[in-house]
Design a protein around this motif. Structure first.
Motif, short mmCIF file in Angstrom:
data_model
loop_
_atom_site.label_atom_id
_atom_site.label_comp_id
_atom_site.label_asym_id
_atom_site.label_seq_id
_atom_site.Cartn_x
_atom_site.Cartn_y
_atom_site.Cartn_z
N TRP A 1 -13.51 3.06 1.52
CA TRP A 1 -12.61 2.44 0.55
C TRP A 1 -13.34 1.98 -0.69
CZ3 TRP A 1 -8.02 3.96 0.47
CH2 TRP A 1 -7.43 4.41 1.66
N ASP B 1 -6.93 4.44 15.78
CA ASP B 1 -5.79 5.33 15.51
C ASP B 1 -5.61 5.65 14.04
OD1 ASP B 1 -5.24 5.41 18.09
OD2 ASP B 1 -3.43 4.18 18.03
N ALA B 2 -5.81 4.65 13.19
CA ALA B 2 -5.43 4.82 11.80
C ALA B 2 -6.62 4.77 10.85
CB ALA B 2 -4.40 3.76 11.41
N GLY B 3 -7.81 4.53 11.40
CA GLY B 3 -8.97 4.41 10.53
C GLY B 3 -9.88 5.62 10.58
N PHE C 1 -11.67 9.27 11.56
CA PHE C 1 -11.43 10.66 11.97
C PHE C 1 -12.50 10.95 13.02
CE2 PHE C 1 -9.85 10.35 7.66
CZ PHE C 1 -8.60 10.93 7.78
N PHE D 1 0.81 -1.22 0.00
CA PHE D 1 0.00 0.00 0.00
C PHE D 1 0.84 1.27 0.00
CE2 PHE D 1 -3.23 2.87 2.07
CZ PHE D 1 -4.13 2.82 1.03
N ILE E 1 -3.72 11.06 1.95
CA ILE E 1 -3.58 12.51 2.05
C ILE E 1 -2.13 12.85 2.41
CG2 ILE E 1 -4.30 14.56 3.34
CD1 ILE E 1 -7.00 13.15 3.77
N MET F 1 -15.05 13.87 12.90
CA MET F 1 -15.74 14.18 11.65
C MET F 1 -17.01 13.35 11.53
SD MET F 1 -12.50 14.40 9.07
CE MET F 1 -12.78 15.62 7.84
N ALA G 1 -11.09 9.25 0.79
CA ALA G 1 -10.13 8.59 -0.09
C ALA G 1 -10.55 8.68 -1.56
CB ALA G 1 -9.96 7.12 0.32
N ARG H 1 -2.56 9.71 11.29
CA ARG H 1 -2.35 8.37 10.73
C ARG H 1 -3.46 8.00 9.76
NH1 ARG H 1 -1.19 3.83 14.95
NH2 ARG H 1 -1.07 2.62 13.03
N ALA H 2 -4.69 8.29 10.16
CA ALA H 2 -5.81 7.95 9.27
C ALA H 2 -5.72 8.77 7.98
CB ALA H 2 -7.14 8.20 9.97
N ALA H 3 -5.24 10.01 8.10
CA ALA H 3 -5.11 10.86 6.91
C ALA H 3 -4.08 10.26 5.96
CB ALA H 3 -4.71 12.28 7.32
N ARG H 4 -2.97 9.83 6.52
CA ARG H 4 -1.93 9.22 5.69
C ARG H 4 -2.46 7.97 5.01
NH1 ARG H 4 3.39 7.88 4.60
NH2 ARG H 4 4.23 6.04 5.61
N ALA H 5 -3.17 7.15 5.78
CA ALA H 5 -3.72 5.92 5.22
C ALA H 5 -4.78 6.21 4.17
CB ALA H 5 -4.29 5.05 6.33
N SER H 6 -5.35 7.42 4.19
CA SER H 6 -6.36 7.77 3.18
C SER H 6 -5.72 8.40 1.96
CB SER H 6 -7.38 8.75 3.76
OG SER H 6 -8.08 8.17 4.82
N ILE I 1 -3.84 4.20 -4.10
CA ILE I 1 -5.25 4.45 -4.40
C ILE I 1 -5.42 4.66 -5.90
CG2 ILE I 1 -7.16 6.09 -4.08
CD1 ILE I 1 -5.95 6.59 -1.23
N ALA J 1 -9.03 16.82 8.30
CA ALA J 1 -8.66 15.41 8.38
C ALA J 1 -7.27 15.23 8.99
CB ALA J 1 -8.72 14.78 6.99
N PRO K 1 0.38 6.07 0.01
CA PRO K 1 -0.98 5.56 -0.16
C PRO K 1 -1.71 6.20 -1.34
CG PRO K 1 -0.52 5.87 2.15
CD PRO K 1 0.66 6.43 1.41
#
Lengths: 498, 332
Positions: free
Chosen positions: A412, A341-343, A345, A302, B220, A348, A357, B213-218, A328, B207, A324
């Motif tokens: 996604w 943490d990584a999924g 926001f 990825f 951005i 929002m 994305a 981290r979520a921004a990077r994974a998206s 994409i 974002a 990433p």
């Protein structure tokens, strides 16, 4: 044996939600007592009440025959109840000893702080747990499993008679979990009572003596572990028969076009010489213990890894994702392991979370947002994925874990991927939401998407994937398909590498 | 209740609890009414326009500061950029540069300072607090060096360019009774609102500040997004600095000291979270107005101006306390 704790008609209400509704049951002294239920069934609320974090709106907790008032964690400690939370409550910048005696530093020294004695006491407690962690080690330097031992040691340092374990194995490897079970059984032999909260029925059955099931805030059944089987518990948890939960329909798609080919992929310190391929419309599972390099392989594909060697090609063309956003653009999506943490926001809305994305679709000339498009896309996914919410404007953090994950899936899908990488897709998600997410996976496969799925849950890997890859210590050790695709084979390869 | 009606009710609830501006607006109205009752001089058009003019420059900078804070960062160098770009422009004018060119170069200098902030912060990973603290001093030093510590005056005697009155008009002029400076503030606010709520860049600022981290994974690129925010606040600080010199006709090395903290205060009073990820342009505008009204009202009531700082400071703490309290009660 006598009851150490009786919950009597416990009720707890949060706003419009009744988290616990008249819950009554008892815990026997010196037993390991499992408490199970979906997320939102009320397990955590009950534990927070026993741990002194919440006070009940009705009913009472009876401890050794005496009603007790647990209005703070300190009050719970006083009577001998300690909680080991899923997210540890340790100070990483302090040593093991300092953590064990935090807030009670003067207890052993008769009013002055006697570190040497605390150090000795810490060493004793740790030795009792069969652990060789140095008392002077910084908590930050310890592995997750060792940090958990420190949490248990802290409970023992409080002379706890009752220890509550909240999803203790969720971050442990198989081996570490086995060691934990040995420890818990040893504690039981010393007369300590353990309340064990877990989603994982396969570990509850060999470990626990009794089991209580909660559903929608109500107590729906309590059993001696010998009197019930897993299927029975699942039925109680879900409130219906979910026999087809793991009904797998395995397909052989290996004759179809290869959409992803990985050859000799290596990343220093993570994995080496990994080769595999994924075919169109296939769900490929990657199983392995924690630290075997599974997640790192997905990250590398990825574009999240800085340095790697080998080759990756997608749809017959070489692919080198530096970020990433490259991935994409190349039709790859990734649902990361750590949703919180990584999924998501957290601040929002659902709508904003769905549209992060798909930049090319959601914004037009000069980067002006197409709000109509964003709204339509979101409403579409709320309907299709059955996301439970009153409106698309709701903050994602107000949804349950399962619904949050559906929003991430929607994000996604909105990016029009052709290959979806998923990492621990259903971690911490309740049984019926899992079931819905599996259905979504299957429908994606129908529509021709290819899915590469990393999971620590063996049952999930076995039920959901057409083909199973096994990793061990950074190497790809097996590609199991057809008749070889069995539980025994997967475990054997994951543990022994052959 | 019908499903339709339920949806409307829940949306209305959502609007009332999610719109942070509601609380701060009520507070503003309360302060406004208080001074209107207490002082006969407060509530008249002339005084109110005066208040608006006094906060316009702060307001222009606060718009940019809000974006930076939404990204989860902070900028302490805005006051220095405000002063330095004005001095650079003034010195260029006095040395025979055409005014339009000096103007453009002054704005460009401010934007460049912002860009440097952004690039240093995102690519070297030095915390924004440190980078912009350093830049605050570096840029302040540049102002003092160029001005040699003296006051720089802009007037027909020092600047030989027929368009000077036009330049001064930006700071001193009025259109339909409203100072041109205020029009700049209003335009900036509208532009910032549009950028923040209606464009991809604003969306991504939210974002990136909400979850890196979520921004990077998206997909951005947070470096670009954050650098853009710093460049924007640099641009706006320079703009405000040039309007200031056009208003006063002079500038000195120390001009703009303390501006950064006032801008941050206005953003925070307005309900933007210092943690990043959520902010409000409308709230920031109200925050700016609250600061202006407080300063003005205190003077009109005959309270010693020395009290101003104390009162504004207390309001900052009160505003954040109220915000935390209302969010807690809104959740349960």
């Amino acid at each position: 044996m006598s009851n150490i704790i009786d919950f009597r008609n416990i009720t707890k209400i949060f706003g419009a939600v009744t988290a616990l509704d008249n819950v009554s049951f008892s815990i026997q002294e010196g037993s390991i007592h499992a408490i199970v239920g979906e997320n939102g069934a009320g397990k955590s609320t009950l534990m927070h009440i026993l741990g002194g974090e919440y006070t009940p709106d009705g009913g009472e907790v009876v401890y050794r025959g005496q009603p007790v008032r647990l209005d703070s964690p300190h009050a719970a400690h006083e009577i001998g109840v300690a909680v080991v939370y899923q997210e540890f409550r340790l100070c990483p910048n302090l040593t093991v000893t300092e953590n064990l005696f935090l807030g009670r530093e003067k207890e052993l020294g008769n009013g002055k702080v006697d570190w040497p004695q605390m150090q000795t006491r810490t060493a004793e407690i740790l030795a009792g747990l069969g652990s060789s962690i140095p008392p002077a080690a910084l908590v930050d330097d310890l592995s997750i499993a060792d940090q958990q031992i420190v949490e248990i040691a802290r409970a023992l340092a409080l002379d706890a008679e009752v220890i509550i374990m909240d999803e203790p194995t969720s971050a442990l490897t198989l081996k570490e979990a086995e060691e934990l079970f040995v420890n818990l059984k040893a504690l039981r032999a010393r007369g300590v009572t353990i309340l064990y909260i877990s989603h994982r029925l396969e570990e509850i059955f060999p470990l626990c003596d009794r089991i209580s099931v909660l559903r929608d805030g109500k107590f729906v059944g309590g059993f001696e572990i010998a009197d019930i089987d897993q299927a029975g518990v699942v039925r109680l948890i879900a409130g219906g028969d979910l026999a087809d939960l793991h009904a797998s329909e395995v397909r052989d798609h290996t004759s179809r076009q290869k959409v992803l080919e990985v050859n000799g992929l290596s990343r220093p310190g993570c994995f080496s010489d990994v080769s595999f391929s994924v075919h169109e419309g296939e769900i490929v599972g990657i199983y392995g213990l924690q630290g075997s390099g599974r997640t790192e392989v997905l990250e590398t594909i990825f574009g999240l890894a800085p340095e790697w060697t080998g080759s990756i090609s997608a749809f017959g063309k070489p692919m080198h994702n530096r970020s990433p956003s490259d991935a994409i653009r190349n039709g790859i999506a990734m649902i990361p392991e750590n949703r919180r943490d990584a999924g998501i926001f957290p601040d929002m809305s659902i709508m904003d979370n769905v549209n992060t994305a798909n930049a090319d679709d959601m914004s037009g000339f000069a980067g002006v947002l197409r709000s109509r498009f964003m709204a339509d896309t979101t409403e579409d996914f709320i309907r299709k994925l059955k996301i439970k919410t009153s409106s698309r404007f709701k903050k994602i953090s107000q949804l349950s874990g399962g619904n949050q994950q559906k929003v991430i899936i929607a994000r996604w899908l909105a990016s029009h991927p052709r290959i979806v990488l998923v990492d621990e897709l259903t971690r911490g998600i309740d049984v019926s939401a899992k079931f819905e997410i599996y259905k979504i996976l299957k429908s994606l496969r129908e529509s021709g998407l290819s899915i590469l799925m990393v999971s620590s849950e063996l049952a999930e890997i076995l039920a959901e994937s057409d083909r199973i890859l096994v990793m061990k210590n950074g190497a790809m050790v097996a590609d199991l398909r057809g008749e070889k695709r069995t539980k025994e084979q997967v475990i054997r390869h994951a543990l022994s590498g052959q | 209740m019908s499903v339709e009606a339920e949806v409307h009710v829940s949306r209305l609830k959502g609007v009332l609890t999610s719109k942070k501006e509601v609380g701060i607006f009520i507070a503003f109205v309360a302060i406004f009414l208080f001074f209107s009752v207490m002082s006969p001089y407060f509530f008249n058009v002339e005084n109110l326009i005066n208040v608006l003019r006094q906060v316009s420059l702060l307001g222009i900078i606060a718009m940019g500061m809000c974006l930076v804070i939404v990204c989860g960062e902070i900028d302490l160098s805005v006051g220095s950029i405000y002063g330095a770009s004005a001095i650079l422009t003034a010195v260029m004018m006095m040395n025979g540069f055409p005014i339009w060119l000096a103007f453009v170069l002054g704005i460009a200098a401010g934007t460049l300072f912002g860009l440097i902030n952004g690039v240093l912060i995102t690519y070297t990973k030095i915390p924004a607090l440190i980078v912009t603290l350093g830049m605050m001093n570096v840029v302040r030093g540049i102002s003092l060096i160029i001005s040699s510590g003296r006051v720089v005056n802009i007037s027909p005697r020092t600047v030989d360019d027929p368009t000077l009155p036009l330049f001064l008009f930006l700071g001193q002029g009025k259109i339909a009774g409203i100072p041109v400076m205020c029009l700049f503030f209003i335009a900036t606010a509208i532009g910032a609102y549009f950028l923040y709520s209606k464009t991809l860049l604003g969306f991504r600022m939210k974002a990136v500040g909400g979850s890196a981290r979520a921004a990077r994974a998206s997909g951005i690129n947070s470096n670009i997004v954050k650098t853009a925010a710093f460049a924007i606040v640099g641009f706006l600080s320079a703009l405000a600095g040039l309007l200031n010199i056009a208003f006063l006709g002079s500038v000195q090395g120390t001009t703009g000291q303390g501006m950064e903290l006032n801008a941050i205060a206005a953003v925070i009073i307005g309900g933007t979270s210092l943690a990043g990820g959520q902010g409000t342009i409308i709230g920031t505008v109200i925050g700016v107005l609250i600061m202006g009204v407080l300063n003005n009202g205190i003077i009109l009531l005959g309270i010693s101006p020395f009290w101003q700082m104390t009162i504004v400071g207390a309001v900052i703490i009160l505003a954040v306390a109220l915000d935390i309290w209302t969010r807690k009660s809104g959740r349960s």
